[in-house]
Design a protein around this motif. Structure first.
Motif, PDB file in Angstrom:
ATOM      1  N   HIS A 273       0.541  -1.181   0.392  1.00 23.21           N
ATOM      2  CA  HIS A 273       0.159  -0.028  -0.394  1.00 23.21           C
ATOM      3  C   HIS A 273       0.753   1.263   0.111  1.00 23.21           C
ATOM      4  O   HIS A 273       1.886   1.392   0.794  1.00 23.21           O
ATOM      5  CB  HIS A 273      -1.032  -0.080   1.162  1.00 23.21           C
ATOM      6  CG  HIS A 273      -1.996   0.786   1.334  1.00 23.21           C
ATOM      7  ND1 HIS A 273      -2.105   2.267   1.121  1.00 23.21           N
ATOM      8  CD2 HIS A 273      -3.802   0.334   0.626  1.00 23.21           C
ATOM      9  CE1 HIS A 273      -3.305   2.868   0.987  1.00 23.21           C
ATOM     10  NE2 HIS A 273      -3.655   1.970   0.674  1.00 23.21           N
TER      11      HIS A 273
ATOM     12  N   SER B  95      -8.442  -5.347   0.571  1.00 28.21           N
ATOM     13  CA  SER B  95      -9.099  -4.578  -0.503  1.00 28.21           C
ATOM     14  C   SER B  95      -8.762  -3.967  -1.723  1.00 28.21           C
ATOM     15  O   SER B  95      -8.433  -3.881  -3.053  1.00 28.21           O
ATOM     16  CB  SER B  95     -10.235  -3.736  -0.135  1.00 28.21           C
ATOM     17  OG  SER B  95      -9.973  -2.708   1.186  1.00 28.21           O
ATOM     18  N   TRP B  96      -7.231  -2.713  -0.948  1.00 28.29           N
ATOM     19  CA  TRP B  96      -6.539  -2.545  -1.500  1.00 28.29           C
ATOM     20  C   TRP B  96      -5.601  -2.446  -3.126  1.00 28.29           C
ATOM     21  O   TRP B  96      -5.741  -2.859  -4.354  1.00 28.29           O
ATOM     22  CB  TRP B  96      -5.828  -1.406  -1.346  1.00 28.29           C
ATOM     23  CG  TRP B  96      -4.942   0.028  -2.066  1.00 28.29           C
ATOM     24  CD1 TRP B  96      -5.092   1.040  -2.413  1.00 28.29           C
ATOM     25  CD2 TRP B  96      -3.767  -0.877  -2.567  1.00 28.29           C
ATOM     26  NE1 TRP B  96      -3.753   1.381  -3.596  1.00 28.29           N
ATOM     27  CE2 TRP B  96      -2.903   0.329  -3.570  1.00 28.29           C
ATOM     28  CE3 TRP B  96      -2.735  -1.880  -2.994  1.00 28.29           C
ATOM     29  CZ2 TRP B  96      -1.801   0.400  -4.130  1.00 28.29           C
ATOM     30  CZ3 TRP B  96      -1.102  -2.002  -3.925  1.00 28.29           C
ATOM     31  CH2 TRP B  96      -1.516  -0.604  -4.440  1.00 28.29           C
ATOM     32  N   THR B  97      -4.930  -4.127  -2.193  1.00 29.87           N
ATOM     33  CA  THR B  97      -4.306  -5.010  -3.054  1.00 29.87           C
ATOM     34  C   THR B  97      -5.012  -5.897  -4.725  1.00 29.87           C
ATOM     35  O   THR B  97      -5.189  -6.073  -5.444  1.00 29.87           O
ATOM     36  CB  THR B  97      -3.404  -5.967  -2.315  1.00 29.87           C
ATOM     37  OG1 THR B  97      -2.197  -4.989  -1.172  1.00 29.87           O
ATOM     38  CG2 THR B  97      -2.154  -6.371  -3.171  1.00 29.87           C
ATOM     39  N   VAL B  98      -6.034  -5.723  -3.415  1.00 30.85           N
ATOM     40  CA  VAL B  98      -6.866  -6.538  -4.681  1.00 30.85           C
ATOM     41  C   VAL B  98      -7.316  -6.255  -5.886  1.00 30.85           C
ATOM     42  O   VAL B  98      -7.747  -6.635  -6.779  1.00 30.85           O
ATOM     43  CB  VAL B  98      -8.850  -7.615  -4.212  1.00 30.85           C
ATOM     44  CG1 VAL B  98      -9.431  -7.940  -4.620  1.00 30.85           C
ATOM     45  CG2 VAL B  98      -7.963  -8.509  -2.976  1.00 30.85           C
ATOM     46  N   ASN B  99      -7.892  -4.564  -5.297  1.00 29.95           N
ATOM     47  CA  ASN B  99      -8.488  -4.398  -6.099  1.00 29.95           C
ATOM     48  C   ASN B  99      -7.210  -3.683  -7.334  1.00 29.95           C
ATOM     49  O   ASN B  99      -7.908  -3.967  -8.816  1.00 29.95           O
ATOM     50  CB  ASN B  99      -8.682  -2.708  -5.720  1.00 29.95           C
ATOM     51  CG  ASN B  99     -10.346  -3.213  -4.673  1.00 29.95           C
ATOM     52  OD1 ASN B  99     -11.348  -4.259  -5.059  1.00 29.95           O
ATOM     53  ND2 ASN B  99     -10.789  -1.875  -4.477  1.00 29.95           N
ATOM     54  N   THR B 100      -5.721  -3.553  -6.927  1.00 29.79           N
ATOM     55  CA  THR B 100      -5.264  -3.070  -7.692  1.00 29.79           C
ATOM     56  C   THR B 100      -4.685  -4.284  -8.712  1.00 29.79           C
ATOM     57  O   THR B 100      -4.047  -4.001  -9.835  1.00 29.79           O
ATOM     58  CB  THR B 100      -4.172  -2.614  -6.982  1.00 29.79           C
ATOM     59  OG1 THR B 100      -4.125  -1.497  -5.982  1.00 29.79           O
ATOM     60  CG2 THR B 100      -2.698  -2.158  -8.354  1.00 29.79           C
ATOM     61  N   TYR B 101      -4.346  -5.913  -8.031  1.00 29.36           N
ATOM     62  CA  TYR B 101      -5.060  -6.692  -8.923  1.00 29.36           C
ATOM     63  C   TYR B 101      -5.549  -6.274 -10.445  1.00 29.36           C
ATOM     64  O   TYR B 101      -5.119  -7.108 -11.272  1.00 29.36           O
ATOM     65  CB  TYR B 101      -4.896  -7.779  -8.322  1.00 29.36           C
ATOM     66  CG  TYR B 101      -4.236  -8.999  -8.964  1.00 29.36           C
ATOM     67  CD1 TYR B 101      -2.689  -9.791  -9.089  1.00 29.36           C
ATOM     68  CD2 TYR B 101      -5.764 -10.273  -9.402  1.00 29.36           C
ATOM     69  CE1 TYR B 101      -2.633 -11.085  -9.823  1.00 29.36           C
ATOM     70  CE2 TYR B 101      -5.421 -11.195 -10.430  1.00 29.36           C
ATOM     71  CZ  TYR B 101      -3.623 -11.308  -9.747  1.00 29.36           C
ATOM     72  OH  TYR B 101      -3.690 -12.941 -10.984  1.00 29.36           O
ATOM     73  N   ARG B 102      -6.943  -6.594  -9.292  1.00 27.25           N
ATOM     74  CA  ARG B 102      -8.021  -6.719 -10.839  1.00 27.25           C
ATOM     75  C   ARG B 102      -7.710  -5.727 -12.145  1.00 27.25           C
ATOM     76  O   ARG B 102      -7.960  -5.812 -13.454  1.00 27.25           O
ATOM     77  CB  ARG B 102      -9.249  -6.272 -10.042  1.00 27.25           C
ATOM     78  CG  ARG B 102      -9.365  -7.218  -8.913  1.00 27.25           C
ATOM     79  CD  ARG B 102     -10.804  -7.418  -8.596  1.00 27.25           C
ATOM     80  NE  ARG B 102     -12.073  -7.992  -9.757  1.00 27.25           N
ATOM     81  CZ  ARG B 102     -13.433  -7.503  -9.572  1.00 27.25           C
ATOM     82  NH1 ARG B 102     -13.721  -6.575  -8.343  1.00 27.25           N
ATOM     83  NH2 ARG B 102     -14.160  -7.666 -10.631  1.00 27.25           N
ATOM     84  N   GLU B 103      -7.405  -4.407 -11.786  1.00 25.22           N
ATOM     85  CA  GLU B 103      -7.326  -3.657 -12.880  1.00 25.22           C
ATOM     86  C   GLU B 103      -6.359  -3.840 -14.013  1.00 25.22           C
ATOM     87  O   GLU B 103      -5.735  -3.139 -14.856  1.00 25.22           O
ATOM     88  CB  GLU B 103      -6.932  -2.079 -12.504  1.00 25.22           C
ATOM     89  CG  GLU B 103      -7.774  -1.496 -11.007  1.00 25.22           C
ATOM     90  CD  GLU B 103      -7.155  -0.559 -10.397  1.00 25.22           C
ATOM     91  OE1 GLU B 103      -6.056  -0.134 -10.670  1.00 25.22           O
ATOM     92  OE2 GLU B 103      -7.772  -0.164  -9.131  1.00 25.22           O
TER      93      GLU B 103
ATOM     94  N   GLY C 177     -10.335  -7.848 -14.582  1.00 22.18           N
ATOM     95  CA  GLY C 177     -11.406  -7.495 -13.375  1.00 22.18           C
ATOM     96  C   GLY C 177     -10.676  -8.792 -12.808  1.00 22.18           C
ATOM     97  O   GLY C 177     -12.230  -9.937 -12.156  1.00 22.18           O
TER      98      GLY C 177
ATOM     99  N   PHE D 263      -9.944 -11.743  -9.692  1.00 24.51           N
ATOM    100  CA  PHE D 263      -9.842 -12.055  -8.546  1.00 24.51           C
ATOM    101  C   PHE D 263      -8.847 -12.377  -8.711  1.00 24.51           C
ATOM    102  O   PHE D 263      -8.121 -13.420  -9.091  1.00 24.51           O
ATOM    103  CB  PHE D 263     -10.467 -12.242  -6.932  1.00 24.51           C
ATOM    104  CG  PHE D 263     -11.805 -11.805  -7.535  1.00 24.51           C
ATOM    105  CD1 PHE D 263     -11.996 -10.515  -6.123  1.00 24.51           C
ATOM    106  CD2 PHE D 263     -12.687 -10.993  -8.135  1.00 24.51           C
ATOM    107  CE1 PHE D 263     -12.850  -9.866  -5.982  1.00 24.51           C
ATOM    108  CE2 PHE D 263     -14.204 -10.710  -7.610  1.00 24.51           C
ATOM    109  CZ  PHE D 263     -14.144 -10.007  -6.555  1.00 24.51           C
TER     110      PHE D 263
END
Length: 369
Positions: free
Chosen positions: A162, A202-210, A214, A216
């Motif tokens: 983060h 949530s931050w790392t998951v969202n960055t990965y998905r981006e 999309g 996970f």
């Protein structure tokens, strides 16, 4: 001497100097010891610090790796910690400045003093709440697949991926370089690092998905691609750390003491051979914490033949384990064999864990150095 000859000599001297500078000077020999504040009496008072430095000088130590950060506290008065967490340092050291005492005593003996950032991105040890840092900033916690604070080997972790957490840790490192005449800073198996169970916040998951259309992250923390992706985030931070610390103090030594590779990457996402290859560390002290000479030699050989190019061998000063707490891991014979193995391999130094071993067995160190 005529003017023409003088001019030629001056130009030749400048040319040689520039050539030497461009090639880069090899690091000097390292006869180092880690100085801890757990299971040790060294940091009790200014007098105990001076006494220890005198002993270290007698046995041949030339580099002190002094703990400055663990269990959510600094051992020096930190304006950043005061501002963010309303406590400037570990309560045990509010009466004196540990780091200032070491710098003064160590430099008087012509020793290097390296600020050892022991806990790195680990917030606490043996505290399920994450200690003072994560109690105050729960959003900074690394999370496992079940949403719990990421824990490995009883260490609880901040989210090393983060940006806010990275800024905080880097801020502490910069603060040390600005306020103290230390010779460098050192991260170990927790800087930069994060346990392989982390990354499900949530931050790392969202960055990965981006970055993955999309999708996970894999539920398997040991998935090779997931390991690589997270390790690369830490490699990017290592590059940033090198660049920003060198801007603050161009001559500081940036030291790393990771676990052995590839275990370091598989468990703590540390791809440190890449850091060495790209020039982001000035010295590396891999923790070859083995308890027999054959396994020690095997790990050393892998480092020298498979992981670090010959051109970078002069940066390697292995970590040698003697003792943790009250437990003695290697006796005098094995310890001296390990030091001998380093010399036989062309390695001109090592760092010993830790100061309590030197207090109890100074004659071992004298025999080694």
């Amino acid at each position: 001497m005529n003017r023409v000859l003088r001019s030629v000599l001056i130009l030749l001297t400048l040319s040689l100097g520039l050539e030497s500078h461009s090639l880069g000077a090899e690091p000097p020999p390292v006869r180092g010891v880690w100085v801890a504040n757990v299971g040790s009496e060294t940091l009790q008072s200014p007098a105990s610090i001076r006494e220890f430095v005198e002993l270290a000088d007698r046995v041949g130590v030339n580099t002190l790796y002094v703990v400055v950060w663990n269990r959510g506290y600094t051992v020096y008065p930190s304006a950043l910690m005061q501002r963010e967490f309303n406590r400037s340092c570990d309560p045990r050291y509010e009466g004196f400045d540990v780091l200032k005492e070491f710098v003064t005593a160590g430099h008087a003996k012509k020793m290097r003093v390296i600020a050892w950032f022991e806990f790195g991105f680990a917030a606490s040890n043996g505290d399920p709440t994450g200690g003072p840092i994560l109690r105050a900033r729960p959003e900074w916690a690394a999370r496992d697949l079940h949403g719990q604070i990421a824990t490995m080997n009883d260490f609880q972790w901040m989210n090393a991926f983060h940006p806010e957490v990275q800024d905080f840790v880097l801020g502490l490192l910069k603060e040390i370089l600005v306020n103290y005449e230390v010779d460098g800073v050192q991260g170990d198996d927790r800087l930069p690092a994060c346990p392989n169970v982390a990354g499900y916040d949530s931050w790392t998951v969202n960055t990965y998905r981006e970055q993955h259309e999309g999708r996970f992250p894999p539920n398997n923390p040991l998935d090779a691609g997931w390991i690589d992706w997270r390790a690369n985030l830490l490699t990017q931070f290592m590059e940033r750390m090198h660049q920003e610390l060198k801007r603050v103090s161009p001559t500081c030594t940036i030291s790393s003491a990771p676990s052995v590779f590839p275990w370091s990457k598989q468990n703590y996402l540390q791809d440190w051979p890449t850091w060495v290859a790209r020039g982001w560390v000035d010295e590396v002290c891999p923790q070859i914490y083995r308890q027999d000479i054959l396994s020690y030699q095997a790990e050393l050989e892998k480092i020298l033949t498979k992981q670090v190019s010959k051109s970078n061998h002069s940066k390697i000063f292995p970590g040698v384990l003697v003792r943790t707490g009250a437990q003695l891991h290697n006796d005098r014979t094995v310890f001296l064999e390990m030091v001998g193995a380093n010399r036989a391999a062309g390695i001109n130094g090592e760092v010993i864990f830790y100061d309590a071993a030197m207090r109890d067995h100074p004659e071992w160190f004298e025999a080694a150095w």
